[in-house]
Enzyme design. Structure first.
Site, short mmCIF file in Angstrom:
data_model
loop_
_atom_site.label_atom_id
_atom_site.label_comp_id
_atom_site.label_asym_id
_atom_site.label_seq_id
_atom_site.Cartn_x
_atom_site.Cartn_y
_atom_site.Cartn_z
N GLU A 257 -1.82 6.78 1.14
CA GLU A 257 -1.56 5.35 1.05
C GLU A 257 -1.23 4.89 2.46
O GLU A 257 -0.21 5.30 3.03
CB GLU A 257 -0.40 5.07 0.10
CG GLU A 257 -0.06 3.60 -0.03
CD GLU A 257 1.18 3.37 -0.86
OE1 GLU A 257 2.09 2.68 -0.37
OE2 GLU A 257 1.25 3.89 -1.99
N CYS A 296 4.59 -1.74 2.00
CA CYS A 296 3.13 -1.59 2.11
C CYS A 296 2.40 -2.64 1.28
O CYS A 296 1.21 -2.86 1.48
CB CYS A 296 2.72 -0.19 1.67
SG CYS A 296 3.37 0.30 0.06
#
Length: 577
Positions: A257, A296
């Site tokens: 990720e 994020c």
């Protein structure tokens, strides 16, 4: 001198003999702990995970593992005050700590509950029904998942020291795979505290979890094809790890990720005075300030109809004017510092790149008030709103300032143009479309979904129960990275995006406003909850129906964390008794 963090390896706490480097309070610059710079024997940790932790977990059924996870959640929940107190030193406000600490513990309860309710009380996870092959019905195949016989290596990011660990531990434990955790240095002291409480509980089998608070030298060289490497961090770091000769040569399962230039789109119908306009501006203020923008999933690009940019700018600036930056130990503070001075310097470098194409319309990184903190030693920045009147400039679509920074970008009011701009982010964890126009919502979602792991459709109908643009859902069926955010492309033949929106009202059929989830090419019984589990699946050894296995075949699909197909399917050729 502050205490040095310990690693937990092969059943014992280990303190390295060096003095280590200091880890500093994000707000005051005071020393919180020290982190060893002496490498540990990471290969030995992996061997212990495979030889002790793996067999112990695989002896348990899904339901037994789910019970352990739920018990662990209960145990950690009793220590949240302790965790919150230390979380403050990472720069987290009370709101931020609830997201990281309480949210991470909630993940354990969700996986524990789903494991007990939705998985079989056995050692094998069937995927779909038995599919007859022969005309007489004596020859059939079935896909199943069983645990891999390796270990999961977690390389985690600094921004979620609790949730980042627990959201990876939970599915790995449920799948029967032991974990070796490597936290990011800046906030490793909070991860270590939570990990200590995990070990002290005695709930998990020996070898099920280990912690490395030191350089993990040699860990990549020790990986095998049965191991899983899970990375949260920058795209550059993920590319280096993915191309490591051992990771590539031994086909190590790799999930990443990485950077994500998430966007939000304001529909042309959402003019000032509408609930959607207010939702949009409030959402942007929230996403810029929670965790000081160090998420994020935070909004980096706000796509606004050209005729509404001035109105949006005024409303967002008004909202940001009420943000109080300072030491999160002060209850009056609403946004804390970044995790460290190094992180602040990275944000300022990115800001310099962005201001080549945009101008700052709110905030001044050189002049702002700090409450109860040291402006020099603390990693403070104010929320910074930028405006780029030329949406075709490359910088807003390529540069991520991982902090309280977002850029307003105009589009021509059509869904097609908004989608084209959204796609220039080259793949994101999450995007949102805020509109009350079902036609615009449909066109925007169908166009943007291939570029996103999750899309939020937000309007006056679902706002009251929505978890928000960047708030991670506590279920396992959440966004998988897409494109840039996933580091490498998916092996799936079709993009899959989780759609969060208002459901159809009872008593009337779905309309185009209530978009269904993506069509899957798997059997109907294959559910989203299996996607995370599938990352840890290995070659099938037997199936629940106890047939006689005559031969088997397994094909690696090359899955990443963005895939929505089982990571490893095993077709079993069987003959019924």
């Amino acid at each position: 001198m502050a205490a040095k963090l310990h690693s937990y390896l092969a059943g014992d706490w280990y303190e390295a003999p060096d003095e280590g480097r200091p880890l500093l309070d994000a707000a005051t610059g005071a020393e919180v702990a020290r982190l060893s710079e002496r490498a540990v024997d990471a290969a030995a940790a992996l061997r212990h995970a495979r030889e002790a932790g793996g067999p112990a977990l695989r002896e348990l059924t899904f339901h037994q593992r789910a019970g352990l996870i739920k018990s662990l959640g209960k145990h950690l929940a009793a220590h949240t005050d302790e965790f919150h107190a230390l979380s403050t030193r990472t720069g987290a406000t009370r709101r931020d700590s609830v997201l990281d600490v309480d949210g991470g513990i909630a993940v354990l309860f969700v996986y524990g509950g789903k494991g007990a309710k939705e998985l079989p009380d056995g050692h094998v996870l069937p995927d779909g029904d038995m599919e007859p092959i022969g005309k007489q019905g004596t020859f059939a195949i079935r896909h199943v998942h069983v645990p891999r016989q390796g270990a999961a290596v977690q390389i985690n990011a600094f921004n979620f020291p609790v949730w980042g660990m627990l959201e990876k531990l939970a599915p790995a434990l449920l799948a029967g795979l032991p974990s070796v955790v490597k936290p990011a240095g800046q906030t490793a002291y909070l991860t270590e505290l939570v990990f200590r409480r995990i070990i002290e509980s005695g709930i998990l089998p020996e070898g099920a979890v280990q912690l490395i608070c030191a350089p993990p030298d040699g860990i990549l060289d020790a990986l095998t094809g049965q191991d899983v490497l899970s990375v949260t961090g920058s795209a550059a770091t993920a590319r280096i790890l993915r191309s490591h000769p051992v990771v590539a040569g031994r086909a190590v399962r790799f999930n990443a990720e990485a950077d994500s230039l998430n966007c939000t789109v304001l529909g042309p119908d959402a003019t000032p005075g509408t609930p959607e306009f207010d939702l949009f501006t409030q959402t942007l203020v929230t996403e810029m300030t929670v965790k000081a923008g160090q998420k994020c999933t935070a909004i980096r690009r706000a796509l606004v109809p050209a005729g509404l940019v001035d109105d949006v700018q005024d409303a967002v600036c008004a909202g940001l004017a009420g943000v109080r930056v300072g030491n999160p130990a002060d209850p009056a503070v609403t946004m804390g510092p970044l995790a460290g001075l190094g992180q602040r310097e990275e944000v300022l470098r990115a800001l310099k790149a962005l201001t080549a194409a945009a101008r700052i319309v709110h905030g001044d990184p050189d002049r702002f008030e700090v409450l109860d903190g040291d402006p020099e030693r603390g990693a403070f920045l104010p929320p910074l709103l930028l405006r780029c009147d030329d949406p075709d400039r490359a910088e807003p679509h390529e540069v991520e300032a991982f902090g309280p920074v977002s850029t307003l970008l105009p589009y021509d009011g059509t869904a097609a143009h908004a989608v084209a701009l959204a796609a220039r982010g080259e793949g994101s964890l999450v995007g949102s479309v805020i509109t009350h126009d079902p036609g615009f919502a449909r066109e925007a979602v169908l166009g943007a979904a291939p570029w996103h792991g999750r899309l939020l459709l937000l309007d006056r109908t679902d706002a009251g129960e929505s978890t928000g643009h960047g708030c991670r859902s506590r279920t396992p069926c959440t966004a998988a990275p897409a494109g840039r955010a996933a580091v490498r492309s998916s092996a799936a033949s079709a993009a899959c995006c989780t759609i969060c929106s208002a459901p159809p009202s009872r008593g009337r059929p779905p309309s185009s406003r209530h978009l269904p989830g993506p069509t899957r090419s798997r059997p109907p019984s294959h559910r989203a909850r299996n996607d995370t589990m599938a990352r840890y699946a290995g070659t099938a050894l037997r199936i629940e129906e106890n047939p006689v296995i005559r031969s088997s075949h397994a094909e690696e699909t090359g899955s990443t964390s963005g895939d929505r197909v089982p990571a490893l399917d095993a077709a079993l050729v069987i003959r019924r008794r």
